[in-house]
Design an enzyme around this catalytic site. Sequence first.
Site, PDB file in Angstrom:
ATOM      1  N   ILE A   1      -6.544  -5.917   1.901  1.00 16.77           N
ATOM      2  CA  ILE A   1      -6.037  -5.413   0.633  1.00 16.77           C
ATOM      3  C   ILE A   1      -5.072  -6.447   0.074  1.00 16.77           C
ATOM      4  O   ILE A   1      -4.149  -6.891   0.776  1.00 16.77           O
ATOM      5  CB  ILE A   1      -5.319  -4.061   0.818  1.00 16.77           C
ATOM      6  N   LEU A   2      -5.266  -6.824  -1.170  1.00 17.24           N
ATOM      7  CA  LEU A   2      -4.420  -7.854  -1.772  1.00 17.24           C
ATOM      8  C   LEU A   2      -3.102  -7.255  -2.253  1.00 17.24           C
ATOM      9  O   LEU A   2      -2.858  -7.070  -3.444  1.00 17.24           O
ATOM     10  CB  LEU A   2      -5.159  -8.543  -2.913  1.00 17.24           C
ATOM     11  N   THR A   3      -2.245  -6.954  -1.292  1.00 15.19           N
ATOM     12  CA  THR A   3      -0.874  -6.570  -1.592  1.00 15.19           C
ATOM     13  C   THR A   3      -0.128  -7.820  -2.062  1.00 15.19           C
ATOM     14  O   THR A   3      -0.596  -8.945  -1.855  1.00 15.19           O
ATOM     15  CB  THR A   3      -0.189  -6.013  -0.352  1.00 15.19           C
TER      16      THR A   3
ATOM     17  N   TYR B   1      -2.073  -5.194  17.884  1.00 18.95           N
ATOM     18  CA  TYR B   1      -2.186  -4.488  16.608  1.00 18.95           C
ATOM     19  C   TYR B   1      -3.454  -3.635  16.590  1.00 18.95           C
ATOM     20  O   TYR B   1      -3.415  -2.444  16.259  1.00 18.95           O
ATOM     21  CB  TYR B   1      -2.202  -5.483  15.452  1.00 18.95           C
TER      22      TYR B   1
ATOM     23  N   LYS C   1      -3.554   0.523  16.634  1.00 19.47           N
ATOM     24  CA  LYS C   1      -4.147   1.279  15.534  1.00 19.47           C
ATOM     25  C   LYS C   1      -5.353   2.095  15.998  1.00 19.47           C
ATOM     26  O   LYS C   1      -5.620   3.182  15.470  1.00 19.47           O
ATOM     27  CB  LYS C   1      -4.541   0.321  14.406  1.00 19.47           C
TER      28      LYS C   1
ATOM     29  N   ILE D   1       0.827  -1.202   0.000  1.00 15.31           N
ATOM     30  CA  ILE D   1       0.000   0.000   0.000  1.00 15.31           C
ATOM     31  C   ILE D   1       0.862   1.253   0.000  1.00 15.31           C
ATOM     32  O   ILE D   1       0.587   2.210  -0.732  1.00 15.31           O
ATOM     33  CB  ILE D   1      -0.934   0.003   1.225  1.00 15.31           C
TER      34      ILE D   1
END
Length: 265
Positions: A191-193, A158, A162, A18
């Site tokens: 998200i398909l990183t 995590y 955040k 990203i």
Amino acid sequence: MGRLENKVALLTGAASGIGLSTAQLMAKEGAKVVIADYNEEGAKKAAEDIKADGGEASGIFLDASKADSIKEAVDFTVEKYGTLTIMHNHVGLTNLKKDLDVVNIDLDEWDRLMNVNTKSALLGSRYAIPHMQKAGGGSIINTVSIGAIDGDSTRTAYGASKAAVANMTKYIAAQYGKDNIRCNSIAPGLILTPSAEENLPQQVREIFLKYNALPYHGQPEDIGHAAVYLASDESKFMTGQMLVIDGGYTITNPVIADFNKLMNS
């Protein structure tokens, strides 16, 4: 093109995924970008690729766990390009083996993630703000997560780290808005990183897709385009807000997917 002309951006954790997509899109819109990452080689290669595509970029080393390293990244940006008007705090570490449920979480891992994920965003903003004040304003963008919104069976540190950044975003916006400094956050869903595609089994992807409102997964540029918007003057009346970009994963009653399946069977 040109939406970020005459702007200078520092992006942390942007050598891949990203962050990289965001740096590329910002450069295409005219910003001079500094890519700061623990993966120094990856950061430098990303910068060279941007320059080969006609943009202006530099790649540098960053250890987001160390205050001096974050300050050095800000100082480098200002020395290289004369100012700093976009600060994208994108670093986010996780550890599926140690960041577990509350009873079983490794407390050293809790401290590490709080230090890196939360404190790095604080320090990135702390060191960037004086330069933005001199420049007459700027935009701070914090990457958070849908883990900041909803609970989960694991990754407690995590999510908490955040969530802290998401709330800190409002404090920064409130404290420095009169200096024409805006601060907003982005909460991505799955998200398909390249890393996600390599490491997430198809079964996991299908679970997310089942609960998405949309029939597809997100791509890195979906977050990058949002960051460009928040960095640009198009969002000049927007501050202290969170953009949730998750394909509708968090908007529905969690049983809707199962009810739809039942009704269509």
